[in-house]
Design a protein around this motif. Structure first.
Motif, PDB file in Angstrom:
ATOM      1  N   ARG A  87     -16.047 -12.734   9.059  1.00 48.13           N
ATOM      2  CA  ARG A  87     -17.322 -12.064   8.818  1.00 48.13           C
ATOM      3  C   ARG A  87     -17.169 -10.770   8.024  1.00 48.13           C
ATOM      4  O   ARG A  87     -18.136 -10.176   7.589  1.00 48.13           O
ATOM      5  CB  ARG A  87     -18.023 -11.769  10.151  1.00 48.13           C
ATOM      6  CG  ARG A  87     -19.453 -11.316   9.932  1.00 48.13           C
ATOM      7  CD  ARG A  87     -20.326 -11.471  11.139  1.00 48.13           C
ATOM      8  NE  ARG A  87     -20.664 -12.814  11.499  1.00 48.13           N
ATOM      9  CZ  ARG A  87     -21.635 -13.553  10.937  1.00 48.13           C
ATOM     10  NH1 ARG A  87     -22.344 -13.088   9.938  1.00 48.13           N
ATOM     11  NH2 ARG A  87     -21.882 -14.760  11.360  1.00 48.13           N
ATOM     12  N   ARG A  88     -15.937 -10.322   7.775  1.00 52.62           N
ATOM     13  CA  ARG A  88     -15.714  -9.088   7.023  1.00 52.62           C
ATOM     14  C   ARG A  88     -14.954  -9.382   5.739  1.00 52.62           C
ATOM     15  O   ARG A  88     -14.004 -10.136   5.733  1.00 52.62           O
ATOM     16  CB  ARG A  88     -14.916  -8.094   7.874  1.00 52.62           C
ATOM     17  CG  ARG A  88     -15.680  -7.607   9.085  1.00 52.62           C
ATOM     18  CD  ARG A  88     -14.862  -6.622   9.870  1.00 52.62           C
ATOM     19  NE  ARG A  88     -14.642  -6.762  11.277  1.00 52.62           N
ATOM     20  CZ  ARG A  88     -14.374  -7.842  12.007  1.00 52.62           C
ATOM     21  NH1 ARG A  88     -14.293  -8.994  11.457  1.00 52.62           N
ATOM     22  NH2 ARG A  88     -14.187  -7.787  13.296  1.00 52.62           N
ATOM     23  N   HIS A  89     -15.390  -8.752   4.657  1.00 54.22           N
ATOM     24  CA  HIS A  89     -14.729  -8.955   3.361  1.00 54.22           C
ATOM     25  C   HIS A  89     -14.877  -7.673   2.546  1.00 54.22           C
ATOM     26  O   HIS A  89     -15.996  -7.183   2.360  1.00 54.22           O
ATOM     27  CB  HIS A  89     -15.364 -10.142   2.633  1.00 54.22           C
ATOM     28  CG  HIS A  89     -14.686 -10.479   1.351  1.00 54.22           C
ATOM     29  ND1 HIS A  89     -13.447 -11.075   1.306  1.00 54.22           N
ATOM     30  CD2 HIS A  89     -15.060 -10.300   0.080  1.00 54.22           C
ATOM     31  CE1 HIS A  89     -13.107 -11.248   0.045  1.00 54.22           C
ATOM     32  NE2 HIS A  89     -14.069 -10.780  -0.720  1.00 54.22           N
ATOM     33  N   TYR A 104     -11.069 -12.350  10.331  1.00 53.67           N
ATOM     34  CA  TYR A 104     -11.984 -11.488   9.570  1.00 53.67           C
ATOM     35  C   TYR A 104     -13.020 -12.293   8.790  1.00 53.67           C
ATOM     36  O   TYR A 104     -13.482 -11.859   7.742  1.00 53.67           O
ATOM     37  CB  TYR A 104     -11.182 -10.591   8.613  1.00 53.67           C
ATOM     38  CG  TYR A 104     -10.217  -9.709   9.355  1.00 53.67           C
ATOM     39  CD1 TYR A 104     -10.672  -8.642  10.120  1.00 53.67           C
ATOM     40  CD2 TYR A 104      -8.853  -9.955   9.314  1.00 53.67           C
ATOM     41  CE1 TYR A 104      -9.799  -7.832  10.824  1.00 53.67           C
ATOM     42  CE2 TYR A 104      -7.962  -9.150  10.013  1.00 53.67           C
ATOM     43  CZ  TYR A 104      -8.445  -8.097  10.761  1.00 53.67           C
ATOM     44  OH  TYR A 104      -7.570  -7.310  11.456  1.00 53.67           O
ATOM     45  N   GLY A 128      -9.739 -17.575  14.690  1.00 52.18           N
ATOM     46  CA  GLY A 128      -9.844 -17.303  13.267  1.00 52.18           C
ATOM     47  C   GLY A 128     -10.029 -18.591  12.498  1.00 52.18           C
ATOM     48  O   GLY A 128      -9.465 -19.627  12.851  1.00 52.18           O
ATOM     49  N   GLU A 181     -19.525  -6.123   6.232  1.00 49.99           N
ATOM     50  CA  GLU A 181     -19.853  -7.197   7.160  1.00 49.99           C
ATOM     51  C   GLU A 181     -20.793  -8.162   6.451  1.00 49.99           C
ATOM     52  O   GLU A 181     -21.826  -7.758   5.896  1.00 49.99           O
ATOM     53  CB  GLU A 181     -20.511  -6.643   8.420  1.00 49.99           C
ATOM     54  CG  GLU A 181     -20.789  -7.740   9.405  1.00 49.99           C
ATOM     55  CD  GLU A 181     -20.535  -7.331  10.835  1.00 49.99           C
ATOM     56  OE1 GLU A 181     -21.024  -8.042  11.699  1.00 49.99           O
ATOM     57  OE2 GLU A 181     -19.860  -6.325  11.083  1.00 49.99           O
TER      58      GLU A 181
END
Length: 69
Positions: free
Chosen positions: A26-28, A24, A9, A32
């Motif tokens: 790449r994810r928010h 995370y 991470g 994605e």
């Protein structure tokens, strides 16, 4: 069968805990992100804390043997 796992991470030192990308990155907000969106998002967050920070990847590696240990 033995199992080997690894995960990493992104940690940015000046960001508060709730803003850390962690695993995370790449994810928010359920979306994605593209590379460009990641750069834009975290550049914006870094600007809010003075424009500079250090950081790195926190890496976890686990081996589970056949006996469960």
């Amino acid at each position: 069968m033995p199992v080997l796992t690894d995960d990493s991470g992104l940690i940015l030192d000046k960001l508060p805990k709730e803003k850390q990308p962690g695993v995370y990155v790449r994810r928010h907000n359920g979306k994605e992100l593209s590379d460009e969106e990641i750069i834009e998002l975290y550049s914006s967050e870094i600007e809010k804390v003075g424009g500079k920070t250090t950081g790195g990847f926190l890496i976890a590696i686990t081996i589970v043997k056949e006996d469960g240990n």
